[in-house]
Enzyme design. Structure first.
Site, short mmCIF file in Angstrom:
data_model
loop_
_atom_site.label_atom_id
_atom_site.label_comp_id
_atom_site.label_asym_id
_atom_site.label_seq_id
_atom_site.Cartn_x
_atom_site.Cartn_y
_atom_site.Cartn_z
N LYS A 88 -25.35 26.44 130.45
CA LYS A 88 -26.31 27.30 130.56
C LYS A 88 -26.08 28.12 131.75
O LYS A 88 -26.44 29.37 131.87
CB LYS A 88 -27.73 26.40 130.83
CG LYS A 88 -27.84 25.72 129.52
CD LYS A 88 -28.94 24.63 129.64
CE LYS A 88 -29.04 24.03 127.99
NZ LYS A 88 -29.77 22.69 128.12
N GLN B 173 -33.31 19.27 132.32
CA GLN B 173 -32.27 18.79 131.57
C GLN B 173 -32.83 17.35 130.91
O GLN B 173 -32.86 16.40 131.63
CB GLN B 173 -30.95 18.67 131.95
CG GLN B 173 -29.78 18.35 130.90
CD GLN B 173 -29.83 19.56 129.67
OE1 GLN B 173 -29.75 20.54 129.98
NE2 GLN B 173 -29.82 18.77 128.46
N ASP C 207 -38.11 25.99 128.07
CA ASP C 207 -37.65 25.04 127.32
C ASP C 207 -38.51 24.75 126.22
O ASP C 207 -38.38 24.11 125.16
CB ASP C 207 -37.40 23.85 128.00
CG ASP C 207 -35.98 23.09 127.70
OD1 ASP C 207 -35.28 23.77 126.76
OD2 ASP C 207 -35.71 21.97 128.39
#
Ligand code: NDP
Length: 292
Positions: free
Chosen positions: A49, A93, A116
């Site tokens: 990422k 994450q 997200d």
């Protein structure tokens, strides 16, 4: 059988975003990437990422709290990022270490920075078909793969295997939306589903997201179906230097010949997830995109 090439489609999206970022006035978009602990898969996902962000001109701010961080400390860290005007998007994450309440952390991220898409507000916006929100990256990537490979869900029976908040539920809601490309008739299966193969065999489009290596076999697939394999599973393999190989939730060698289109693992849904994260980050940078 046609292979749906996630690498090629993700590369095209990243090139589009690079041009879009270059044309943005003022400060470049900034994505905060929070990784707690050293889970090997998380380390590699966050690195990817970070690399992709750099490639398109998005500033990546990697934050690596120790695995011993408490819930209160992590919430304070998120609050700081929420309040920081130089940060447009925040990604925490998953999975977090077991002592942390992941859902509470997802809810803590400010909805307008939740690139997200796991915050309650953004999940709700999918149900309301409100485009001002952020759609979680893997489901958004699946929809983009379908659209860019010429698969219109209108009138089709879409069977989703798995009901997680990260993949199964949001992708089912997206496929169901009353809009171009969607309009599917959706069935969601899970571990409580009786006679699963009888249901998967009805699918015109089968989306497998259960986290069981090569679970879907040819006898579970209608000939000519489109198969999207979301799974990323590590299977022990002594012939590999790493000691494992990556495989999906679909048994590719037997399912590919009966399907009309299929995604490989790796190189299918995975690269799309990162591309859609970048798309959401660029969206977050644009003033007035998100409405409460
Ligand atoms: P979860 O473990 O959160 O959810 C799995 C779902 O599958 C659950 O709903 C579970 O049912 C269901 N399930 C499990 N076993 C069976 C079974 N034998 N029969 C029927 N249903 C079953 O997984 P995720 O959704 O987070 O991830 C799924 C897969 O996708 C994993 O391999 C993951 O690594 C991968 N993934 C890939 C991404 C990418 O970028 N390509 C991103 C995110 C995930 P129940 O609810 O009843 O427990």
């Amino acid at each position: 059988m046609e292979l749906i090439d996630g690498n090629r489609i993700a590369t095209a999206i990243i090139a589009e975003l690079k041009a879009e970022v270059a044309a943005l006035p003022g400060r470049k978009p900034c994505l905060a990437l929070v990784r707690v602990g050293e889970d090997p898969a998380s380390v590699s996902y966050v690195r990817k990422k970070e690399q992709t962000a750099a490639e398109i001109g998005v500033t990546g701010r990697v934050i690596l709290p120790p695995v011993t961080i408490t819930q209160a400390e992590l919430e304070k860290l998120i609050d700081g990022l929420n309040a920081d005007p130089a940060v447009d998007g925040i990604l925490v994450q998953s999975p977090l270490p077991k002592h942390l309440d992941e859902l509470a952390i997802f809810r803590r991220v400010a909805p307008h920075k939740d690139v997200d898409g796991f915050n309650t507000i953004n999940l709700g916006k999918i149900a309301q078909e409100d485009d001002t929100g952020f759609v979680s990256c893997t489901p958004a990537g699946i929809m983009e793969l379908l659209a860019r490979s010429g698969t219109d869900l209108k009138g089709k029976h879409v069977v989703v295997l798995g009901r997680s908040l990260i993949v199964g539920k949001p992708v089912a809601l997206l496929a169901l939306q009353k809009r171009a490309g969607a309009n599917g008739t959706v069935t969601i299966c899970h571990s409580g589903t009786r006679d699963l193969p009888a249901i998967t065999r009805l699918a015109d489009v089968l989306i497998a997201a259960i986290g069981r290596a090569e679970f879907v076999t040819a006898d579970m697939v209608k000939p000519g179906a489109v198969v999207i394999d979301v799974g990323i599973n590590r299977v022990p393999d002594a012939t590999k230097k790493t000691g494992y190989r990556l495989t999906g939730d679909v048994h590719f060698p037997t399912v590919a010949p009966v399907s009309s289109k299929i995604t490989p693992v790796p190189g299918g849904v995975g690269p799309m997830t990162v591309a859609m994260l970048m798309k959401n980050t660029v969206k977050a940078r644009k003033p007035g995109t998100f409405t409460a």
